[in-house]
Structures are given as structure tokens and as C-alpha cells.
Design a protein around this motif. Structure first.
Motif, PDB file in Angstrom:
ATOM      1  N   ILE A  15       0.855  -1.185   0.000  1.00 25.85           N
ATOM      2  CA  ILE A  15       0.000   0.000   0.000  1.00 25.85           C
ATOM      3  C   ILE A  15       0.894   1.238   0.000  1.00 25.85           C
ATOM      4  CG2 ILE A  15      -1.938   1.165   1.109  1.00 25.85           C
ATOM      5  CD1 ILE A  15      -2.525  -1.745   0.355  1.00 25.85           C
ATOM      6  N   HIS A  16       0.851   2.005  -1.084  1.00 23.34           N
ATOM      7  CA  HIS A  16       1.675   3.210  -1.186  1.00 23.34           C
ATOM      8  C   HIS A  16       0.926   4.460  -0.715  1.00 23.34           C
ATOM      9  CE1 HIS A  16       5.141   1.460  -3.385  1.00 23.34           C
ATOM     10  NE2 HIS A  16       4.234   0.612  -3.820  1.00 23.34           N
ATOM     11  N   LEU A  67       3.007   8.023 -11.170  1.00 18.02           N
ATOM     12  CA  LEU A  67       2.845   7.550  -9.803  1.00 18.02           C
ATOM     13  C   LEU A  67       2.897   8.700  -8.792  1.00 18.02           C
ATOM     14  CD1 LEU A  67       2.354   4.677  -8.824  1.00 18.02           C
ATOM     15  CD2 LEU A  67       4.729   4.587  -8.104  1.00 18.02           C
ATOM     16  N   LEU A  68       3.879   9.555  -8.933  1.00 17.49           N
ATOM     17  CA  LEU A  68       4.014  10.683  -8.017  1.00 17.49           C
ATOM     18  C   LEU A  68       2.806  11.608  -8.126  1.00 17.49           C
ATOM     19  CD1 LEU A  68       5.739  12.278  -5.985  1.00 17.49           C
ATOM     20  CD2 LEU A  68       6.879  13.364  -7.935  1.00 17.49           C
ATOM     21  N   PHE A 111       4.109   1.939   2.372  1.00 16.31           N
ATOM     22  CA  PHE A 111       5.383   2.041   1.660  1.00 16.31           C
ATOM     23  C   PHE A 111       5.496   3.439   1.040  1.00 16.31           C
ATOM     24  CE2 PHE A 111       4.528  -2.387   2.098  1.00 16.31           C
ATOM     25  CZ  PHE A 111       5.760  -3.013   2.183  1.00 16.31           C
ATOM     26  N   ARG A 112       6.334   4.272   1.646  1.00 18.33           N
ATOM     27  CA  ARG A 112       6.469   5.656   1.184  1.00 18.33           C
ATOM     28  C   ARG A 112       7.711   5.903   0.326  1.00 18.33           C
ATOM     29  NH1 ARG A 112       6.569   8.662   6.795  1.00 18.33           N
ATOM     30  NH2 ARG A 112       7.878   6.838   7.223  1.00 18.33           N
ATOM     31  N   ASP A 113       8.686   5.013   0.414  1.00 19.22           N
ATOM     32  CA  ASP A 113       9.989   5.292  -0.188  1.00 19.22           C
ATOM     33  C   ASP A 113       9.927   5.491  -1.691  1.00 19.22           C
ATOM     34  OD1 ASP A 113      11.122   5.211   2.271  1.00 19.22           O
ATOM     35  OD2 ASP A 113      12.015   3.218   2.066  1.00 19.22           O
ATOM     36  N   ARG A 114       9.081   4.758  -2.395  1.00 15.68           N
ATOM     37  CA  ARG A 114       9.024   4.898  -3.860  1.00 15.68           C
ATOM     38  C   ARG A 114       8.607   6.310  -4.253  1.00 15.68           C
ATOM     39  NH1 ARG A 114       8.461   1.077  -7.873  1.00 15.68           N
ATOM     40  NH2 ARG A 114       9.598  -0.190  -6.378  1.00 15.68           N
ATOM     41  N   ILE A 115       7.621   6.840  -3.558  1.00 14.89           N
ATOM     42  CA  ILE A 115       7.166   8.202  -3.857  1.00 14.89           C
ATOM     43  C   ILE A 115       8.251   9.211  -3.527  1.00 14.89           C
ATOM     44  CG2 ILE A 115       5.438   9.959  -3.328  1.00 14.89           C
ATOM     45  CD1 ILE A 115       4.350   7.576  -4.896  1.00 14.89           C
ATOM     46  N   TYR A 116       8.914   9.029  -2.395  1.00 13.94           N
ATOM     47  CA  TYR A 116      10.007   9.934  -2.028  1.00 13.94           C
ATOM     48  C   TYR A 116      11.116   9.896  -3.076  1.00 13.94           C
ATOM     49  CZ  TYR A 116       8.079  10.404   2.724  1.00 13.94           C
ATOM     50  OH  TYR A 116       7.289  10.671   3.822  1.00 13.94           O
ATOM     51  N   GLN A 117      11.462   8.699  -3.552  1.00 19.74           N
ATOM     52  CA  GLN A 117      12.517   8.562  -4.563  1.00 19.74           C
ATOM     53  C   GLN A 117      12.149   9.302  -5.841  1.00 19.74           C
ATOM     54  OE1 GLN A 117      12.972   4.341  -4.998  1.00 19.74           O
ATOM     55  NE2 GLN A 117      13.947   4.069  -2.985  1.00 19.74           N
ATOM     56  N   MET A 118      10.889   9.215  -6.238  1.00 17.61           N
ATOM     57  CA  MET A 118      10.450   9.889  -7.455  1.00 17.61           C
ATOM     58  C   MET A 118      10.460  11.395  -7.273  1.00 17.61           C
ATOM     59  SD  MET A 118       7.409   7.395  -8.788  1.00 17.61           S
ATOM     60  CE  MET A 118       7.618   7.891 -10.494  1.00 17.61           C
ATOM     61  N   GLN A 119      10.233  11.840  -6.045  1.00  8.76           N
ATOM     62  CA  GLN A 119      10.251  13.264  -5.757  1.00  8.76           C
ATOM     63  C   GLN A 119      11.662  13.823  -5.890  1.00  8.76           C
ATOM     64  OE1 GLN A 119       8.323  14.206  -2.001  1.00  8.76           O
ATOM     65  NE2 GLN A 119       9.773  15.859  -1.690  1.00  8.76           N
ATOM     66  N   GLN A 177      15.092  17.001   1.471  1.00  2.54           N
ATOM     67  CA  GLN A 177      14.133  17.213   2.551  1.00  2.54           C
ATOM     68  C   GLN A 177      12.798  16.625   2.119  1.00  2.54           C
ATOM     69  OE1 GLN A 177      14.482  21.545   3.019  1.00  2.54           O
ATOM     70  NE2 GLN A 177      15.623  21.206   4.904  1.00  2.54           N
ATOM     71  N   LYS A 178      12.662  15.320   2.308  1.00  2.00           N
ATOM     72  CA  LYS A 178      11.530  14.621   1.713  1.00  2.00           C
ATOM     73  C   LYS A 178      10.188  15.047   2.306  1.00  2.00           C
ATOM     74  CE  LYS A 178      12.423  10.592   4.689  1.00  2.00           C
ATOM     75  NZ  LYS A 178      12.767   9.142   4.678  1.00  2.00           N
ATOM     76  N   TYR A 179      10.123  15.335   3.607  1.00  2.00           N
ATOM     77  CA  TYR A 179       8.845  15.691   4.209  1.00  2.00           C
ATOM     78  C   TYR A 179       8.383  17.068   3.741  1.00  2.00           C
ATOM     79  CZ  TYR A 179      10.286  11.885   7.319  1.00  2.00           C
ATOM     80  OH  TYR A 179      10.711  10.682   7.817  1.00  2.00           O
ATOM     81  N   VAL A 180       9.267  18.037   3.846  1.00  2.00           N
ATOM     82  CA  VAL A 180       8.931  19.393   3.401  1.00  2.00           C
ATOM     83  C   VAL A 180       8.709  19.420   1.895  1.00  2.00           C
ATOM     84  CG1 VAL A 180       9.770  21.768   3.201  1.00  2.00           C
ATOM     85  CG2 VAL A 180      10.166  20.466   5.306  1.00  2.00           C
ATOM     86  N   GLY A 181       9.554  18.683   1.170  1.00  2.00           N
ATOM     87  CA  GLY A 181       9.424  18.640  -0.285  1.00  2.00           C
ATOM     88  C   GLY A 181       8.096  18.076  -0.723  1.00  2.00           C
TER      89      GLY A 181
END
Length: 323
Positions: free
Chosen positions: A51-52, A113-114, A157-165, A169-173
């Protein structure tokens, strides 16, 4: 009308939606929301569902699911079936909860996806009456976990979205990305009313054909191709009946004249092109949609009686088989 084919393969991403029967509320209290989240956890533990993103919206839900085992149907059977059982126990009711089968859209990982994660997470505020003033205040989506304002469940699972971003600063970004609003292409896609089954370009659709070549090719083509235009349908019907398309579109005055090709073309525009009765009336030079409804329903009745089988077969061959 046959049900749309479910496209499943290993590693596929799916945007899944379902709503309550008759648009009834499916989440009344905190216990309902928590029960659904528990079912999501079970779907991960038992069936390896990844689940993303999720967003639970009162009378419907959105999920972004990755399926390492190509088992979306089994996952959703668990989610919808088990939640219905628990809802009925909590509310001392019985019977079906959802309107029917879930809606599933196969998603091209790059570049959609993003963007899709942003679309799902903005649901509580992108409506006529927003549920919250600040998106971060909405408890029943994965967005607070994405911006580190809530603890992320182990099955999210959050990492895939963060990687695409692609930001340090993944949270603020991610907060800033979501605040920009839904991408125009995504908004246009979901505003079509009849959602297409695949969110991706032609190259992605071709890759899906290769991934799913063991499945029923004819059914897959129906969901992978965009809806044919009314004009395209008219041209094919003209070939089948050996007449000119302008003769099918013409509306003879005076006494009603039987025109089987015209009636079949109207039916086909609704069935295969998803045109409204009003759109079909314009295409066939009619001032109102009453005559369209009469012709379409007549063909539907005759189909039940076994008529038009040859014409339907020829039309579908022309629409869906790539030369």
C-alpha cells in the motif's frame, strides 16, 4: 454488457476505488476507519499487497497498491469482503455494503505515480465542501505520515514516492509538492466520467500487452485502447452494411423509414464509444434524444433474442484488432 477485464501482472501499480452502494456512508465513526485500516494491514501480511497511499472519504475510498504477486483480485476480495463483514457487525446490519466491483486503474509508474499520490491525498480538500481547512489535519489518509506529522504504519510504503520526488528534505518537499495542486493531465483524466482502465502513454499500453499476453487478448484490447469516436464507429458500420456513412447519419423526413444500419450504429456509439444520448442525437442530425433511446433499446432487446451477433462480431474485430 461484459465486465471489464482486470489487468494483473507482477509489480503492477493500481489505483483502486470503491464507494458505498447508493453512495451510502461506509465510514461513520473512528471504529469504522480503524477497521478498514486493519484490513489493509492484513492484505499486506497475507497477500503481500504494498500500500503506497490511501484516503478514506466517508462514502468511498482510494488506494494506490503495488502487487508483487499479480494478485489484485484476491487482495480486493479480502479488503471489500472482510470490511463489509466487520462493518455489519459494528452496525448490526447485513447485506452488501459496496456498489459492486471495485474500480481499478493500471498506472504507469513513470511519470504518473508521483502525480497520482498527490491526487489521492488532496481528495479531502479538492471538493465543493472541503472536509478540513488544512490537509495535514485529515486523519484518515496517508498524507500526515508522508509529511511526518503522524506515525507511518508498518504496511505503508512511502519510499518509492520519495525517490520519485528526488529531494533531500523529503517531508517538506512532499508537502510543497502536494500544495501545488493536482496536475492538469491527471485532472483531465479523472474528469472524463467513464475512467479509462490504463493511465499511461501508448508505449506503456504496449508494454502491458506484452506483460499480459497469456490473458485473453481480445478483452485486453478493449480496455487498452481509448474509446473509439462516433465517426470511427459510423465508418465501420457503413462497411458492415455496405452503405455510405452519410446515409446512416441522414434523418429522412416524413414517415418513419426502417434503417437497421442507423439503429445499430446508434447502439454501437453508446456501447463502444460511451457517447451520451445527446451526443448521439447531434451526430445523427436529430433535434432530441428520444429517437436515439428508442433505437438503442430496440437493438438491445433484439440482442437478447440472438439478433445482431454477426454484426457485433464484425464491429468488434474492426475496433479492437490491430492490423
Amino acid at each position: 454488457m461484459p465486465r471489464p477485464t482486470r489487468i494483473e501482472y507482477k509489480g503492477a501499480f493500481h489505483h483502486v476505488m470503491n464507494r458505498g452502494r447508493g453512495r451510502q456512508t461506509i465510514f461513520h465513526h473512528e471504529k469504522d476507519y480503524q477497521a478498514f485500516l486493519s484490513v489493509l494491514q492484513e492484505s499486506h501480511e497475507q497477500f503481500d499487497a504494498m500500500i503506497h497511499c490511501y484516503c478514506l472519504m466517508g462514502n468511498h475510498y482510494h488506494l494506490l497498491i503495488e502487487t508483487p504477486k499479480a494478485n489484485l483480485s484476491r487482495i480486493m476480495r479480502h479488503i471489500n469482503g472482510v470490511y463489509t463483514q466487520r462493518y455489519n457487525r459494528l452496525h448490526r446490519t447485513d447485506g452488501p455494503l459496496f456498489r459492486g466491483r471495485y474500480k481499478s486503474i493500471l498506472v504507469d509508474e513513470d511519470p504518473y505515480l508521483l502525480q497520482l499520490s498527490r491526487y489521492i491525498h488532496r481528495n479531502p480538500v479538492d471538493m465543493k465542501r472541503p472536509l478540513v481547512a488544512q490537509l495535514s489535519d485529515y486523519r484518515w489518509s496517508s498524507y500526515p505520515a508522508y509529511i511526518n506529522q503522524a506515525e507511518a504504519p508498518s504496511w505503508l510504503f512511502r519510499d518509492r514516492i520519495y525517490q520519485m520526488q528526488g529531494q533531500r528534505q523529503k517531508y517538506v518537499g512532499y508537502r510543497n509538492y502536494v500544495a501545488q495542486g493536482v496536475d492538469e493531465d491527471i485532472s483531465r483524466f479523472y474528469n472524463r466520467g467513464n475512467y479509462l482502465t490504463v493511465l499511461g502513454d501508448k508505449a506503456f499500453k504496449e508494454s502491458v500487452r506484452e506483460e499480459t499476453k497469456e490473458q485473453n487478448i481480445e478483452q485486453l484490447r478493449k480496455v487498452l485502447e481509448d474509446r473509439p469516436s462516433g465517426q470511427r464507429i459510423l465508418e465501420l458500420v457503413a462497411v458492415i452494411f455496405k452503405v455510405k456513412s452519410r446515409d446512416i447519419k441522414s434523418c429522412p423526413g416524413g414517415k418513419r423509414v426502417s434503417n437497421p444500419a442507423r439503429a445499430f450504429a446508434m447502439y454501437s456509439c453508446q456501447r463502444y464509444g460511451a457517447l451520451s444520448l445527446k451526443q448521439i442525437a447531434v451526430l445523427f442530425n436529430l433535434s432530441h434524444s428520444g429517437s436515439v433511446s428508442f433505437s438503442v433499446n430496440k437493438v438491445k432487446r433484439e440482442l437478447v433474442e440472438g439478433q445482431w451477433l454477426s454484426e457485433v462480431k464484425q464491429l468488434e474485430r474492426g475496433l479492437y484488432i490491430v492490423k
